[in-house]
Design an enzyme around this catalytic site. Structure first.
Site, PDB file in Angstrom:
ATOM      1  N   SER A 136       0.855  -1.192   0.000  1.00  0.00           N
ATOM      2  CA  SER A 136       0.000   0.000   0.000  1.00  0.00           C
ATOM      3  C   SER A 136       0.884   1.233   0.000  1.00  0.00           C
ATOM      4  O   SER A 136       2.032   1.192   0.475  1.00  0.00           O
ATOM      5  CB  SER A 136      -0.882   0.001   1.254  1.00  0.00           C
ATOM      6  OG  SER A 136      -1.528   1.245   1.403  1.00  0.00           O
ATOM      7  N   TYR A 149      -1.594  -0.620  10.648  1.00  0.00           N
ATOM      8  CA  TYR A 149      -1.709  -0.946   9.214  1.00  0.00           C
ATOM      9  C   TYR A 149      -0.468  -0.470   8.456  1.00  0.00           C
ATOM     10  O   TYR A 149       0.134  -1.231   7.681  1.00  0.00           O
ATOM     11  CB  TYR A 149      -2.975  -0.307   8.637  1.00  0.00           C
ATOM     12  CG  TYR A 149      -3.209  -0.601   7.173  1.00  0.00           C
ATOM     13  CD1 TYR A 149      -3.721  -1.834   6.755  1.00  0.00           C
ATOM     14  CD2 TYR A 149      -2.922   0.349   6.190  1.00  0.00           C
ATOM     15  CE1 TYR A 149      -3.936  -2.098   5.408  1.00  0.00           C
ATOM     16  CE2 TYR A 149      -3.141   0.090   4.840  1.00  0.00           C
ATOM     17  CZ  TYR A 149      -3.649  -1.131   4.455  1.00  0.00           C
ATOM     18  OH  TYR A 149      -3.859  -1.399   3.121  1.00  0.00           O
ATOM     19  N   LYS A 153       2.449  -2.746   6.401  1.00  0.00           N
ATOM     20  CA  LYS A 153       2.782  -2.570   4.982  1.00  0.00           C
ATOM     21  C   LYS A 153       4.240  -2.141   4.799  1.00  0.00           C
ATOM     22  O   LYS A 153       4.888  -2.511   3.816  1.00  0.00           O
ATOM     23  CB  LYS A 153       1.814  -1.564   4.339  1.00  0.00           C
ATOM     24  CG  LYS A 153       0.362  -2.059   4.300  1.00  0.00           C
ATOM     25  CD  LYS A 153       0.200  -3.352   3.506  1.00  0.00           C
ATOM     26  CE  LYS A 153      -1.248  -3.756   3.332  1.00  0.00           C
ATOM     27  NZ  LYS A 153      -1.432  -4.979   2.528  1.00  0.00           N
TER      28      LYS A 153
END
Ligand code: NAP
Length: 219
Positions: A136, A149, A153
């Site tokens: 991402s 998160y 990533k």
């Protein structure tokens, strides 16, 4: 049928919804045999109706033992798309152990586990292969409430580089893709607030988020 994909067997994780589901559709259309791995049975049932011949595997990739049982004998796979992930957004001061563990188990540990299964098979067969890790833009940019998160990533980007280094000599190509916001169930859940979305959209030259399936536009 794409000559490069015809007769190849691909495995896509997180195949039930969003980017994973669109990836299965595209691979199926291109003539690949696809193993579709996801967590919700109903999603896999509808996908199998939509793409006849797809091999559904229903498993929670956050469960190491269940994943081993479900995929340990998956057979030859030439192409792997590690797409499944969760985005459990919390302010940094409220981050819980549960959200941390689930996020790293699914977004990072499962990538290692499924890639090991696929890469060991390729090496044993002496066959070339390709692995794509769906990372991402959040791997590179700090986003409020995304500490866990973003961290998964960021770690996935580095994992991708080390996998590429170690698996390259076996003719297994490893890359990451780092999309911006895509209007999938995950994207809609986290970016539907117009005020929050505006700050992100202002940074995107096209002024819009990506769609799950983008037709190719030529200049
Ligand atoms: P999504 O709409 O939430 O779909 C994710 C799929 O993965 C679902 O089918 C989900 O199944 C499955 N999945 C999640 N956890 C799983 C688990 N433990 N075991 C098995 N399957 C699991 O997500 P998406 O937006 O398509 O995102 C796909 C990838 O793109 C992710 O890696 C995400 O981080 C990345 N990405 C997304 C965006 C975005 O804006 N959407 C932007 C950049 C990167 P269930 O629904 O049954 O749980």
């Amino acid at each position: 049928m794409e000559p490069g994909l015809a007769g190849r067997r691909a495995l896509v994780t997180g195949a039930g919804k969003g980017i994973g589901r669109s990836t299965v559709r595209a691979l199926h259309k291109a003539g690949a045999q696809v193993v579709a791995v996801s967590r919700t049975r109903a999603d896999l049932d509808s996908l199998a109706l939509e793409c006849p011949g797809v091999e559904p595997v229903c498993v929670d990739l956050g469960d190491w033992e269940a994943t081993e049982r479900a995929l340990g004998d998956v057979g030859p796979v030439d192409l792997l798309v590690n797409n499944a992930a969760v985005a459990l957004l919390q302010p940094f001061l409220d981050v819980t152990k549960e959200a941390f563990d689930t996020s790293f188990d699914v977004n990072l540990r499962a990538v290692i586990q499924v890639s090991q299964i696929v890469a060991r098979g390729l090496i044993a067969r002496g066959a070339p292969g390709a692995i794509v890790n769906v990372s991402s833009q959040a791997s590179q940019r700090a986003l409020a409430c995304h500490s866990v998160y973003c961290s998964t990533k960021g770690a996935l980007d580095m994992l991708t580089k080390v996998m590429a280094l170690e698996l390259g000599p076996h003719k297994i190509r490893v890359n990451a893709v780092n999309p911006t916001v895509v209007r999938t169930p995950m994207g809609k859940a986290n970016w539907s607030d117009p005020q929050k979305a505006k700050a992100m959209l202002d940074r995107i030259p096209l002024g819009r988020f990506a769609a799950e399936f983008e037709p190719i536009r030529r200049c």
